[in-house]
Scaffold this motif. Structure first.
Motif, mmCIF file in Angstrom:
data_model
loop_
_atom_site.group_PDB
_atom_site.id
_atom_site.type_symbol
_atom_site.label_atom_id
_atom_site.label_comp_id
_atom_site.label_asym_id
_atom_site.label_seq_id
_atom_site.Cartn_x
_atom_site.Cartn_y
_atom_site.Cartn_z
ATOM 1 N N SER A 8 0.794 -1.242 0.140
ATOM 2 C CA SER A 8 0.089 0.106 -0.143
ATOM 3 C C SER A 8 0.651 1.393 -0.071
ATOM 4 O O SER A 8 2.266 1.144 0.201
ATOM 5 C CB SER A 8 -0.699 0.167 1.211
ATOM 6 O OG SER A 8 -1.669 -1.130 1.130
ATOM 7 N N ARG A 47 -3.889 -0.406 -1.576
ATOM 8 C CA ARG A 47 -4.581 0.526 -0.904
ATOM 9 C C ARG A 47 -3.690 1.986 -1.102
ATOM 10 O O ARG A 47 -2.334 1.607 -1.323
ATOM 11 C CB ARG A 47 -4.986 0.266 0.307
ATOM 12 C CG ARG A 47 -6.006 0.938 0.921
ATOM 13 C CD ARG A 47 -7.232 0.042 0.570
ATOM 14 N NE ARG A 47 -8.721 0.845 0.975
ATOM 15 C CZ ARG A 47 -9.325 1.170 -0.199
ATOM 16 N NH1 ARG A 47 -9.295 0.562 -1.057
ATOM 17 N NH2 ARG A 47 -10.377 1.702 0.231
ATOM 18 N N TYR A 48 -4.421 3.035 -1.432
ATOM 19 C CA TYR A 48 -3.641 4.411 -1.274
ATOM 20 C C TYR A 48 -4.168 5.234 -0.179
ATOM 21 O O TYR A 48 -5.414 5.617 -0.323
ATOM 22 C CB TYR A 48 -3.653 4.865 -2.786
ATOM 23 C CG TYR A 48 -3.349 6.558 -2.969
ATOM 24 C CD1 TYR A 48 -2.192 6.870 -2.172
ATOM 25 C CD2 TYR A 48 -3.875 7.317 -3.770
ATOM 26 C CE1 TYR A 48 -1.868 8.104 -2.428
ATOM 27 C CE2 TYR A 48 -3.578 8.592 -4.035
ATOM 28 C CZ TYR A 48 -2.368 8.924 -3.404
ATOM 29 O OH TYR A 48 -1.984 10.225 -3.616
ATOM 30 N N TYR A 49 -3.320 5.570 0.564
ATOM 31 C CA TYR A 49 -3.867 6.323 1.809
ATOM 32 C C TYR A 49 -3.199 7.786 1.616
ATOM 33 O O TYR A 49 -2.155 8.186 1.386
ATOM 34 C CB TYR A 49 -3.204 5.931 2.973
ATOM 35 C CG TYR A 49 -3.717 4.334 3.515
ATOM 36 C CD1 TYR A 49 -4.866 4.068 4.059
ATOM 37 C CD2 TYR A 49 -2.884 3.212 3.161
ATOM 38 C CE1 TYR A 49 -5.480 2.782 4.390
ATOM 39 C CE2 TYR A 49 -3.074 1.910 3.307
ATOM 40 C CZ TYR A 49 -4.516 1.611 4.047
ATOM 41 O OH TYR A 49 -5.025 0.506 4.437
ATOM 42 N N ILE A 100 -4.494 -1.413 7.543
ATOM 43 C CA ILE A 100 -4.080 -2.626 6.847
ATOM 44 C C ILE A 100 -4.029 -3.937 7.743
ATOM 45 O O ILE A 100 -4.218 -4.929 7.276
ATOM 46 C CB ILE A 100 -2.428 -2.164 6.508
ATOM 47 C CG1 ILE A 100 -2.354 -1.188 5.544
ATOM 48 C CG2 ILE A 100 -1.714 -3.579 5.804
ATOM 49 C CD1 ILE A 100 -0.980 -0.618 5.227
ATOM 50 N N LEU A 140 3.927 -1.262 3.582
ATOM 51 C CA LEU A 140 3.394 0.237 3.285
ATOM 52 C C LEU A 140 4.387 1.415 3.019
ATOM 53 O O LEU A 140 5.568 1.549 3.890
ATOM 54 C CB LEU A 140 2.643 0.892 4.734
ATOM 55 C CG LEU A 140 2.112 2.084 4.705
ATOM 56 C CD1 LEU A 140 0.966 2.260 3.542
ATOM 57 C CD2 LEU A 140 1.778 2.658 6.080
#
Lengths: 189, 189
Positions: A8, A47-49, A100, A140
């Motif tokens: 991510s 995922r892109y936070y 996550i 991450l």
């Protein structure tokens, strides 16, 4: 699981340096949201936070996300919808890590990035090998805004990724370009 | 001369497709100027042309360029100045080619890019080899805006560069991200 699907990205808006080496929260940039989401989708990232503690900024990101996922944008441009489905707002690095963990049951390894070279960094080939060698592990990748991630964030890294070099001494890529190149080096053909 | 120093980039705003497959002139985007100039400087590219026949748009680009090269921006952010020194506005592809010819004495080979796969395209490794094999030859890499370069532009290409693949079937990178990845694949370590 493919390596990309176990990675991510977190775009950190606080704590980062400003030009005068003060710790600040930067403003969210619309094209950071879109460009990095599109790159993330291209390479199959999990995922892109967007990480910002500023509630008004979180609301802005959420408004953009909702526009493209549920609003008029979803039918106007489904490709944009597919990218922004990866997007999620969190108030801190710890909150992103907790998310996550709730998804994967695992504490992700943190990979810090920056434009300046540092000791004990891992190369792109090294990180590729690492990810291939332990096919259950989640990661991450932290990207800084403003004038870069603070020492406090660097100290949170399990790995420090080598900076992107273009051969010369100019190392001022936009974070959007740097993210694209990093994903291509890690997961591209 | 290094391969990168024999390559220029042209970001084409006309003629390109819009969403409804009509030929249009797109508007210049501020971050296209900055991001691609910074990537170009990072990898040592010769020149970065913004191609638009719309005079008001040319003036806008010139205003941005002047701000960072001569105005307040030049002292505020010298790194931005170094990137935008590569920037030049031209009214057409032919004008950009004529400019390269006036600088180098040579008609550049045109490399067209696009997100869709086509027959007879050259790969990134192939283009690297080609550039290494003929160390005097200059090249112009064409990037499209909007929904991509028209057939008229594709017909001008001496080479058609393969699209960037991230492994899946999603091929909707921003032009800023695509430019960064292309330069890294051609000239990165």
């Amino acid at each position: 699981m493919s390596p990309a699907s176990r990675l991510s990205i977190a775009l950190i808006h606080y704590p980062v340096w400003n030009k005068n080496r003060e710790v600040v929260a930067t403003a969210v940039t619309n094209l950071d949201i879109h460009d990095i989401a599109r790159s993330a989708r291209t390479y199959g990232v999990a995922r892109y936070y967007i990480v910002t503690p500023v509630v008004e900024q979180q609301k802005l990101v959420e408004k953009i996300r909702t526009h493209w996922l549920e609003g008029w944008g979803a039918t106007y441009n489904p490709k944009r919808k597919a990218a922004l489905e990866l997007l999620q707002t969190e108030g801190s690095l710890d909150a992103a890590l907790a998310d996550i963990e709730s998804r994967t049951g695992q504490r992700a390894r943190v990979v810090v990035t920056g434009a300046a070279g540092r000791a004990n960094s891992i190369g792109f080939a090294g990180l590729r090998e690492l990810m291939a060698g332990d096919p259950q592990r989640h990661y991450l990748l932290l990207l800084g805004t403003g004038w870069g991630l603070t020492e406090e964030v660097f100290d949170r890294g399990d790995y420090l990724l080598e900076p992107i070099s273009g051969g010369g001494d100019y190392n001022h890529l936009s974070v959007r370009s740097a993210a694209a190149i990093m994903l291509d080096r890690l997961f591209g053909k």
